[in-house]
Design an enzyme around this catalytic site. Structure first.
Site, PDB file in Angstrom:
ATOM      1  N   TYR A 156     -19.460  24.855  14.804  1.00  0.00           N
ATOM      2  CA  TYR A 156     -19.296  23.952  15.943  1.00  0.00           C
ATOM      3  C   TYR A 156     -19.730  22.542  15.604  1.00  0.00           C
ATOM      4  CZ  TYR A 156     -18.536  27.971  18.984  1.00  0.00           C
ATOM      5  OH  TYR A 156     -18.035  29.090  19.572  1.00  0.00           O
ATOM      6  N   LYS A 165     -50.846  39.828  22.919  1.00  0.00           N
ATOM      7  CA  LYS A 165     -50.099  39.239  24.042  1.00  0.00           C
ATOM      8  C   LYS A 165     -48.640  39.037  23.636  1.00  0.00           C
ATOM      9  CE  LYS A 165     -51.635  34.585  22.699  1.00  0.00           C
ATOM     10  NZ  LYS A 165     -52.597  33.516  23.010  1.00  0.00           N
ATOM     11  N   ARG A 200     -57.583  23.274  29.389  1.00  0.00           N
ATOM     12  CA  ARG A 200     -56.584  24.204  29.914  1.00  0.00           C
ATOM     13  C   ARG A 200     -57.286  25.110  30.918  1.00  0.00           C
ATOM     14  NH1 ARG A 200     -53.109  27.209  25.272  1.00  0.00           N
ATOM     15  NH2 ARG A 200     -54.998  28.454  25.412  1.00  0.00           N
ATOM     16  N   MET A 240     -23.915  31.368  18.612  1.00  0.00           N
ATOM     17  CA  MET A 240     -24.547  32.417  19.417  1.00  0.00           C
ATOM     18  C   MET A 240     -24.756  33.700  18.598  1.00  0.00           C
ATOM     19  SD  MET A 240     -23.168  33.738  23.046  1.00  0.00           S
ATOM     20  CE  MET A 240     -24.281  34.118  24.344  1.00  0.00           C
TER      21      MET A 240
HETATM   22  C1  LIG Z   1     -53.517  33.561  21.908  1.00  0.00           C
HETATM   23  C2  LIG Z   1     -54.980  33.420  21.962  1.00  0.00           C
HETATM   24  C3  LIG Z   1     -55.748  33.750  20.838  1.00  0.00           C
HETATM   25  C4  LIG Z   1     -55.141  34.124  19.516  1.00  0.00           C
HETATM   26  O1  LIG Z   1     -54.730  32.947  18.854  1.00  0.00           O
HETATM   27  P1  LIG Z   1     -54.077  32.991  17.410  1.00  0.00           P
HETATM   28  O2  LIG Z   1     -53.907  31.555  17.068  1.00  0.00           O
HETATM   29  O3  LIG Z   1     -52.775  33.693  17.561  1.00  0.00           O
HETATM   30  O4  LIG Z   1     -55.007  33.713  16.537  1.00  0.00           O
HETATM   31  C5  LIG Z   1     -57.127  33.680  20.968  1.00  0.00           C
HETATM   32  N1  LIG Z   1     -57.707  33.309  22.124  1.00  0.00           N
HETATM   33  C6  LIG Z   1     -56.990  32.969  23.204  1.00  0.00           C
HETATM   34  C7  LIG Z   1     -57.688  32.556  24.443  1.00  0.00           C
HETATM   35  C8  LIG Z   1     -55.603  33.007  23.167  1.00  0.00           C
HETATM   36  O5  LIG Z   1     -54.896  32.656  24.243  1.00  0.00           O
END
Ligand SMILES: *Cc1c(COP(=O)(O)O)cnc(C)c1O
Length: 370
Positions: free
Chosen positions: A261, A35, A133, A309
């Site tokens: 800065y 992802k 969640r 920046m």
């Molecule tokens: C992102 C995610 C993972 C992977 O988690 P890591 O901590 O990066 O290994 C696994 N399961 C779900 C549902 C996720 O959203």
């Protein structure tokens, strides 16, 4: 010459880290979580190293289609599931699996079946075992399972949950023991594979969790999910991303002079300072304080003053040989092999390796190293 900044993706490290995930996974399947454009690395760049994974997990349909374009024919799991009824057409066309975490998604499947009884989907039924969640609560989970089981278009149901505290203590709510117990009690007697583990759960607890499908993300990218308790060296993981730049100017400060800065860093004694072509517009956290570690010519140094920046400053007082053109590594490997783990940099900035790697901006050129 163009600005001397570069992000290097290390395929050998990605391969190695996937192998470590396999070692911890035993006979279970290992899915590579890609992802957020493979945690900022680029899906197309990491793909050659992850072709031996048992599947991929992500959440954007567009990213899933990029994997199909690369030729991936195995399973792809959409971690956040479908966002509308129409997504099911895409999932059907491209054979995508997806999580089912809420009742409205089951409604969409029921509607879809009326129009397309020939469709077949592999779904991951998500339980909310305490993270609050996504997912069905233990009280509603079995009913959701029964509704899915009654649908012709559902070819398989994998039980899925996600740990909120796999990097922390085992006990107490919602420690992993509590979440696991909740999961076990809820699915007792139901058929189907199970998917429980993220990287932290895989490395720390996999044998006790009986997870058939591991969802390993951050560990593949050379960041320790439970840093600072364990470093990447402790887990035998390798950095998969190196950010490199150069010293483009040198300043000699007298005691009492400041840099950057807000004059937030004031020299207490005479100091030699290097100015580095790398700033927050490249994705380096502006919040990183003075003292955030860097490598200069493969040796450790630290940032001084505020990150701008396009530039940041580093201490060269103890590195008299480091001059214009000296290599600076923000994290990852230096070209001679010294390592600055992203976890040390993220700790200084008060965040996690995930966020740093995802934050690299579009103007940073990437190269892939076999
Ligand atoms: C992102 C995610 C993972 C992977 O988690 P890591 O901590 O990066 O290994 C696994 N399961 C779900 C549902 C996720 O959203």
């Amino acid at each position: 010459m163009s600005r001397p900044i570069q992000a290097v993706v290390h395929l050998d490290a990605l391969r190695h880290n996937l192998q470590i995930a396999r070692q911890y996974a035993g006979d279970s399947q290992v899915y590579a979580v890609v992802k957020a454009n493979a945690y900022g690395h680029g899906i197309e760049r990491v793909y050659p190293a992850f072709q031996s994974a048992d599947g991929f997990a992500l959440l954007d349909l567009a990213e899933a289609l990029r994997l199909r374009q690369l030729g991936w024919q195995g399973d792809i799991l959409l971690l956040e599931g479908i966002f509308c009824l129409e997504d099911l057409f895409v999932c059907q066309q491209h054979c995508l699996s997806f999580s089912i975490h809420s009742a409205h998604q089951i409604d969409w499947l029921q509607q879809f079946q009326r129009q397309h009884p020939e469709a077949r989907f592999h779904v991951y039924l998500k339980m909310n075992s305490g993270m609050n969640r996504l997912g069905f609560t233990p009280a509603t989970y079995r009913d959701a399972f029964a509704q899915l089981q009654a649908l012709e278009i559902i070819a398989s149901i994998t039980h899925m949950m996600h740990f909120s505290d796999a990097d922390g203590e085992r006990f107490g709510a919602p420690g992993i023991d509590y979440q696991q117990q909740c999961f076990e009690q809820t699915i007792a007697g139901l058929p189907g594979k199970r998917s429980l583990c993220n990287s932290a759960a895989l490395l720390r607890h996999a044998p006790a969790l009986h997870s058939d499908v591991m969802r390993s993300g951050i560990m593949l990218y050379g960041s320790s999910p439970d840093f600072p308790q364990h470093t990447i060296q402790d887990w035998n993981l390798k950095p998969s991303m190196s950010l490199r730049s150069e010293i483009i100017a040198v300043q000699q400060l007298k005691a009492g002079e400041s840099i950057g800065y807000g004059s937030s860093f004031v020299a207490e004694k005479s100091m030699r300072i290097g100015v580095v072509a790398w700033g927050y517009a490249d994705g380096y956290q502006r919040i990183s304080p003075s003292g955030t570690p860097v490598l200069v010519n493969s040796q450790r140094s630290q940032t001084l003053g505020r990150v701008s920046m396009d530039m940041l400053a580093v201490d060269l007082s103890h590195l008299p040989d480091a001059d214009i053109g000296a290599e600076v590594v923000l994290w990852g490997y230096s070209s001679s092999g010294a390592i600055l783990p992203v976890d040390e940099v993220s700790q200084a900035a008060g965040t996690v390796g995930y966020e740093l790697m995802c934050a690299i901006t579009a103007r940073v050129p990437f190269v892939v190293q076999a």
